[in-house]
Design an enzyme around this catalytic site. Sequence first.
Site, PDB file in Angstrom:
ATOM      1  N   GLY A  11       0.879  -1.190   0.000  1.00 35.35           N
ATOM      2  CA  GLY A  11       0.000   0.000   0.000  1.00 35.35           C
ATOM      3  C   GLY A  11       0.903   1.222   0.000  1.00 35.35           C
ATOM      4  CB  ALA A  13      -1.730   5.785  -1.097  1.00 36.31           C
ATOM      5  N   GLY A  16       1.801   5.029   3.025  1.00 39.82           N
ATOM      6  CA  GLY A  16       2.674   3.863   2.901  1.00 39.82           C
ATOM      7  C   GLY A  16       4.008   4.229   2.270  1.00 39.82           C
ATOM      8  CE  LYS A  77     -11.188   4.540  -0.139  1.00 38.66           C
ATOM      9  NZ  LYS A  77     -10.682   5.882   0.171  1.00 38.66           N
ATOM     10  CG  ASN A 104      -6.921   6.273  10.850  1.00 34.43           C
ATOM     11  OD1 ASN A 104      -6.296   6.028  11.877  1.00 34.43           O
ATOM     12  ND2 ASN A 104      -7.053   7.479  10.350  1.00 34.43           N
ATOM     13  CB  SER A 130      -1.164  10.102  15.151  1.00 30.05           C
ATOM     14  OG  SER A 130      -1.572  11.461  15.026  1.00 30.05           O
ATOM     15  N   GLY A 131       0.047  11.585  12.640  1.00 30.03           N
ATOM     16  CA  GLY A 131       1.009  12.594  12.197  1.00 30.03           C
ATOM     17  C   GLY A 131       0.892  12.894  10.717  1.00 30.03           C
ATOM     18  N   GLY A 132      -0.089  12.231  10.065  1.00 24.15           N
ATOM     19  CA  GLY A 132      -0.302  12.494   8.650  1.00 24.15           C
ATOM     20  C   GLY A 132       0.911  12.114   7.824  1.00 24.15           C
ATOM     21  CE  LYS A 184      -4.135   8.084  14.438  1.00 22.63           C
ATOM     22  NZ  LYS A 184      -5.076   8.110  13.389  1.00 22.63           N
ATOM     23  CG  HIS A 187      -4.320  10.661  18.854  1.00 19.74           C
ATOM     24  ND1 HIS A 187      -4.721  11.091  17.612  1.00 19.74           N
ATOM     25  CD2 HIS A 187      -3.146  11.286  19.099  1.00 19.74           C
ATOM     26  CE1 HIS A 187      -3.832  11.944  17.135  1.00 19.74           C
ATOM     27  NE2 HIS A 187      -2.865  12.078  18.021  1.00 19.74           N
ATOM     28  CG  ASN A 188      -7.777  10.174  15.187  1.00 21.41           C
ATOM     29  OD1 ASN A 188      -6.630  10.105  15.606  1.00 21.41           O
ATOM     30  ND2 ASN A 188      -8.082   9.941  13.935  1.00 21.41           N
ATOM     31  CD  GLU A 191      -6.616  14.981  15.023  1.00 21.19           C
ATOM     32  OE1 GLU A 191      -5.784  14.083  15.281  1.00 21.19           O
ATOM     33  OE2 GLU A 191      -7.116  15.116  13.898  1.00 21.19           O
TER      34      GLU A 191
HETATM   35  N1  LIG Z   1      -3.618  10.388   5.099  1.00 20.11           N
HETATM   36  C1  LIG Z   1      -3.361  10.546   6.385  1.00 20.11           C
HETATM   37  O1  LIG Z   1      -3.009  11.631   6.870  1.00 20.11           O
HETATM   38  C2  LIG Z   1      -3.462   9.374   7.309  1.00 20.11           C
HETATM   39  C3  LIG Z   1      -3.036   9.499   8.612  1.00 20.11           C
HETATM   40  C4  LIG Z   1      -3.077   8.395   9.440  1.00 20.11           C
HETATM   41  C5  LIG Z   1      -3.578   7.209   8.961  1.00 20.11           C
HETATM   42  N2  LIG Z   1      -4.017   7.107   7.666  1.00 20.11           N
HETATM   43  C6  LIG Z   1      -4.514   5.825   7.216  1.00 20.11           C
HETATM   44  O2  LIG Z   1      -3.491   5.206   6.445  1.00 20.11           O
HETATM   45  C7  LIG Z   1      -4.060   4.359   5.446  1.00 20.11           C
HETATM   46  C8  LIG Z   1      -3.491   4.741   4.096  1.00 20.11           C
HETATM   47  O3  LIG Z   1      -3.831   6.095   3.835  1.00 20.11           O
HETATM   48  P1  LIG Z   1      -3.422   6.807   2.464  1.00 20.11           P
HETATM   49  O4  LIG Z   1      -4.007   8.187   2.539  1.00 20.11           O
HETATM   50  O5  LIG Z   1      -1.977   6.646   2.221  1.00 20.11           O
HETATM   51  O6  LIG Z   1      -4.119   5.914   1.349  1.00 20.11           O
HETATM   52  P2  LIG Z   1      -5.678   5.715   0.960  1.00 20.11           P
HETATM   53  O7  LIG Z   1      -6.056   6.751  -0.024  1.00 20.11           O
HETATM   54  O8  LIG Z   1      -6.494   5.567   2.177  1.00 20.11           O
HETATM   55  O9  LIG Z   1      -5.632   4.291   0.213  1.00 20.11           O
HETATM   56  C9  LIG Z   1      -4.982   4.123  -1.031  1.00 20.11           C
HETATM   57  C10 LIG Z   1      -4.162   2.862  -1.016  1.00 20.11           C
HETATM   58  O10 LIG Z   1      -4.996   1.719  -0.758  1.00 20.11           O
HETATM   59  C11 LIG Z   1      -4.794   0.779  -1.820  1.00 20.11           C
HETATM   60  N3  LIG Z   1      -6.019   0.001  -2.023  1.00 20.11           N
HETATM   61  C12 LIG Z   1      -7.288   0.462  -2.080  1.00 20.11           C
HETATM   62  N4  LIG Z   1      -8.146  -0.564  -2.250  1.00 20.11           N
HETATM   63  C13 LIG Z   1      -7.399  -1.696  -2.295  1.00 20.11           C
HETATM   64  C14 LIG Z   1      -7.710  -3.071  -2.447  1.00 20.11           C
HETATM   65  N5  LIG Z   1      -8.987  -3.489  -2.557  1.00 20.11           N
HETATM   66  N6  LIG Z   1      -6.691  -3.945  -2.453  1.00 20.11           N
HETATM   67  C15 LIG Z   1      -5.421  -3.534  -2.324  1.00 20.11           C
HETATM   68  N7  LIG Z   1      -5.063  -2.248  -2.167  1.00 20.11           N
HETATM   69  C16 LIG Z   1      -6.039  -1.340  -2.156  1.00 20.11           C
HETATM   70  C17 LIG Z   1      -4.449   1.618  -3.004  1.00 20.11           C
HETATM   71  O11 LIG Z   1      -3.861   0.846  -4.009  1.00 20.11           O
HETATM   72  P3  LIG Z   1      -3.914   1.325  -5.549  1.00 20.11           P
HETATM   73  O12 LIG Z   1      -2.797   2.304  -5.705  1.00 20.11           O
HETATM   74  O13 LIG Z   1      -3.706   0.087  -6.324  1.00 20.11           O
HETATM   75  O14 LIG Z   1      -5.255   1.947  -5.779  1.00 20.11           O
HETATM   76  C18 LIG Z   1      -3.504   2.612  -2.356  1.00 20.11           C
HETATM   77  O15 LIG Z   1      -2.241   2.060  -2.153  1.00 20.11           O
HETATM   78  C19 LIG Z   1      -5.576   4.551   5.566  1.00 20.11           C
HETATM   79  O16 LIG Z   1      -6.095   3.525   6.382  1.00 20.11           O
HETATM   80  C20 LIG Z   1      -5.705   5.874   6.274  1.00 20.11           C
HETATM   81  O17 LIG Z   1      -6.921   5.993   6.989  1.00 20.11           O
HETATM   82  C21 LIG Z   1      -3.955   8.164   6.838  1.00 20.11           C
END
Ligand SMILES: NC(=O)c1ccc[n+]([C@@H]2O[C@H](COP(=O)([O-])OP(=O)(O)OC[C@H]3O[C@@H](n4cnc5c(N)ncnc54)[C@H](OP(=O)(O)O)[C@@H]3O)[C@@H](O)[C@H]2O)c1
Length: 477
Positions: A11, A13, A16, A77, A104, A130-132, A184, A187-188, A191
């Site tokens: 993962g 995005a 990750g 996700k 999350n 946490s920390g984005g 967590k 924590h949120n 927040e």
């Molecule tokens: N953004 C933040 O600030 C933040 C902070 C703390 C925690 N989080 C948590 O961290 C996690 C990742 O967040 P993010 O913002 O980096 O990404 P995201 O937008 O939540 O998810 C996108 C990622 O999920 C993959 N994905 C989606 N559906 C899938 C499936 N069915 N099978 C396999 N892979 C799949 C996507 O792969 P593809 O590229 O192939 O689509 C991509 O790598 C989430 O749970 C989020 O809630 C985020």
Amino acid sequence: MTARAQIGVTGLAVMGRNLARNFARHGYTVAVHNRSYAKTESLIADHGDEGEFIPSETMADFVASLARPRKVVIMVKAGGPTDAVIDELVPLLDEGDIVIDAGNAHFPDTRRREEALRAHGLHFVGTGVSGGEEGALNGPSIMPGGSRESYEWLGPILEDISAKVDGVPCCTYVGSDGAGHFVKMVHNGIEYADMQLIAEAYDLLKAGLGASAQEIGEIFAEWNKGDLESFLIEITADVLQHVDAETGKAFVDIVLDRAEQKGTGRWTVQNALDLGVPITGIAEATFARALSGSTPQREAGRILPAVAGEWEVTDRDAFIEDVRLALYSSKVVAYSQGFDQIAAAAEEFGWEIDRGAMARIWRGGCIIRARFLNRITEAYELNPELALLLADPYFTEAVGNGVAAWRRIVSQAALNGVPTPAFSSSLAYYDGVRAERLPANVIQAQRDFFGAHTYQRVDKPGVFHTEWSGDRTESPA
Ligand SMILES: NC(=O)c1ccc[n+]([C@@H]2O[C@H](COP(=O)([O-])OP(=O)(O)OC[C@H]3O[C@@H](n4cnc5c(N)ncnc54)[C@H](OP(=O)(O)O)[C@@H]3O)[C@@H](O)[C@H]2O)c1
């Protein structure tokens, strides 16, 4: 392929990708994988020189590139995608391997997944991060759950990449199964409360002083030098002083007043209702976001008479200090309530959570990082069984010093028609929790009257019922 990666991330995005870079920058060999290979390729193309990455196009190759026990971080996700990745991963793993869900997730899902993977001899570590995106890259606050045994393997790596405050990592073992994701979640929730309280302080300064966003930003910047020093106060000072390039107006004045949410605040409140823990600050903050988005009601509500005064603040500096003290006190209430929720959940789910350690790992990396978290750690170190954070000697005095100001602010806000749901409910909680006697006696009497729900007496033990529709005699229930 030689199995030599010390950790893997699937993962890629924004979260990750940055987490993988963080591992690599700390000298770990990192296996990387994403459902669509383009993200993996782009990570290697843009940042491949930051450390040692082993990219794989398939999940099987990814797993094969990991040294045992394999440590796989899932950063996709939250929800269905996490289950989909687990389903693909599990048949490729061996007993003793460790699956880390750093997304999350809602903690009941983590409990379910942990149980399912345990049956396969695998460790499942639901981990709050946490920390984005900035934190993921440069050092987040990390809240891992799961088995203690898995932490032996994983802890040193996670502590290494976490934020550090005074050289201490913002990562520690939280508790079994879903404890990490639970903490967590709270924590949120905190927040949410913190952000709402800051927004109310802004509103009060605007209404009471007629101050501009720029001026309020300067007040917040000043506050950030004292007890309130925190990431959220700092960024608020920053956004308030930011000017919109298009209009030349204060940025916050052109932003629509409708706050959105992704759901962790709602989960926190739902769980608090289940556990019967009053987290009024977090709940009011969550409802305040809901109210801001209640467009038909807000449109209809504009005709409601205010019957409020013209706010005339005569002593500007004294007023600013009152708002600061009210904000500080309300903030302590939000934390006190959040830590109560953690204690109640620990009891309910059999987790051994060290609340002082939670405050310690929130000091850096995360959104609620703040100077006063040190004080919370000290409070729980002094008394690990502390029933009420507000009753810790330091906080009793600190909040006590602000109570008069808090009352002035909440009453002036009411008199002048400025909504302060979090300030007011926090003060009401403070008065409720310190009350010798609450009016719950009347409620219990009503319940016995209409539903024979019984009551206890203050003067003797036992449970009683009065024959309200008969001769009103009392009998033991
Ligand atoms: N953004 C933040 O600030 C933040 C902070 C703390 C925690 N989080 C948590 O961290 C996690 C990742 O967040 P993010 O913002 O980096 O990404 P995201 O937008 O939540 O998810 C996108 C990622 O999920 C993959 N994905 C989606 N559906 C899938 C499936 N069915 N099978 C396999 N892979 C799949 C996507 O792969 P593809 O590229 O192939 O689509 C991509 O790598 C989430 O749970 C989020 O809630 C985020």
